[in-house]
Design a protein around this motif. Structure first.
Motif: not given
Length: 385
Positions: A18-37
């Protein structure tokens, strides 16, 4: 910035990342999950390079596509294929032309690249400073875009993408051109000669009289000269070049072919005297460092700069402008372009025409006069319609 991919164990024993990130500064964090590292890390790298919103857009645009093939991977593959038939210097130039767009577009999956991504990079790049101050030249950006276009063309052939998004992208017209050639007058050349120390004066005189490139004139050895010939000649068979790491090596001239260039008779006596006074023979370099090794541009440019200032010629030519000046003098004397092209060692006459065709200001007048002669017998006036 994205978080470091975090392993997420599932009930069935598999592990997702899983990778957590924000689409822009101040927005709520999102996450995306991937099959491999590896896939998760590629996405995290893309977030860090272009921002969360652009990375998410690229991810969604490549559903079902090969996300593992990034622009960096595609460029590395192209570079590897070039090594079979390109010089180290060409490889180094290609790397230099790609490094700026790779910094932005390198982490993108090839399938995610759009024309908008490329035009946005161009807008960003044109605002960056040039190597010598000011903004970058139009030719520099054109060469960089050309390398990007070549990478994407290979990906179309490979089947990674259907169309090349860079194919129709244009360089802004209002960008400054590259360094314009400086064509010195004979008065300026003589003043420059006089401002140089004796051994370098002769080297510059030989360059002015032959149009040789820096790497060619500094590679000349005694046996390259045929001072007893009529006319006297210099055989240009070798040239100093730089490999992929930027190190000097002894190679062939730029065109890949040797050539013979006639020497002005006025240089024969000075060259004989110089060779005798310096006890040079055979394969001894005519001009070198104190230990006899190749003359390096960086150290010698100080001598060149001092001579320019001392000469008071009012312009700051590069050493290569001696070559341009040589060509302009031949054109002014009426030498055919084919002869000039062969003398300069160009691969084709079209290169010579692109560089110096504008120095033939009367060519249009001559062409019109020729058409008049052939079609109408050069009448004083055409018959009335």
């Amino acid at each position: 910035m994205a978080t470091i991919p975090k392993p997420i164990p599932l009930k069935d024993g598999t592990v997702k990342f899983r990778v957590r990130f924000r689409t822009s500064k101040g927005t709520n964090p999102l996450s995306k999950t991937f099959d491999t590292a590896e896939a998760a890390q590629r996405f995290a790298d893309l977030v860090d390079a272009v921002g969360g919103a652009a990375a998410l857009q690229a991810l969604e645009a490549t559903i079902g596509a090969d996300r593992s093939r990034t622009m960096q991977t595609a460029f590395d593959d192209m570079l590897e294929s070039m090594r079979s038939d390109n010089t180290g210097g060409s490889i180094r130039d290609t790397k230099n032309r790609a490094k700026h767009w790779l910094a932005t577009l390198g982490p993108y999956p090839v399938a995610a690249i759009t024309e908008k991504n490329i035009t946005q990079w161009i807008g960003q790049r044109r605002r960056e400073p040039g190597r010598h101050g000011g903004t970058i030249a139009k030719a520099t950006l054109s060469n960089e875009l050309g390398t990007l276009r070549s990478v994407l063309r290979r990906e179309v052939k490979r089947g990674t993408i259907r169309v090349n998004p860079a194919e129709d992208v244009k360089i802004p017209r209002d960008m400054p051109r590259k360094h314009e050639p400086i064509f010195l007058t004979m008065t300026q050349i003589v003043a420059l000669w006089a401002a140089l120390p004796a051994p370098w004066r002769l080297m510059v005189q030989v360059t002015s009289g032959t149009g040789l490139r820096w790497g060619e004139v500094t590679r000349l050895d005694v046996q390259s000269l045929k001072l007893d010939h009529e006319p006297p000649e210099v055989h240009v068979t070798r040239a100093w070049k730089r490999d992929e790491e930027g190190k000097l090596y002894d190679g062939t001239p730029k065109s890949g072919k040797s050539r013979t260039v006639s020497l002005p008779h006025s240089l024969v006596a000075p060259l004989r005297e110089y060779i005798k006074d310096n006890h040079l023979r055979g394969n001894d370099l005519l001009w070198s460092r104190a230990d006899g090794s190749a003359l390096v541009e960086g150290a010698w440019w100080k001598t060149w700069d001092r001579a320019i200032k001392k000469s008071g010629i009012g312009v700051r030519p590069r050493y290569h402008d001696l070559r341009h000046t040589h060509a302009s003098m031949l054109i002014a004397a009426g030498e055919p372009m084919k002869v000039i092209s062969e003398r300069l060692g160009h691969k084709s006459i079209s290169i010579t025409m692109d560089l110096y065709g504008h120095l033939q200001p009367d060519s249009a007048i001559k062409a019109a006069a020729t058409v008049d002669q052939v079609m109408f017998g050069a009448p004083k006036a055409l018959p009335a319609a």
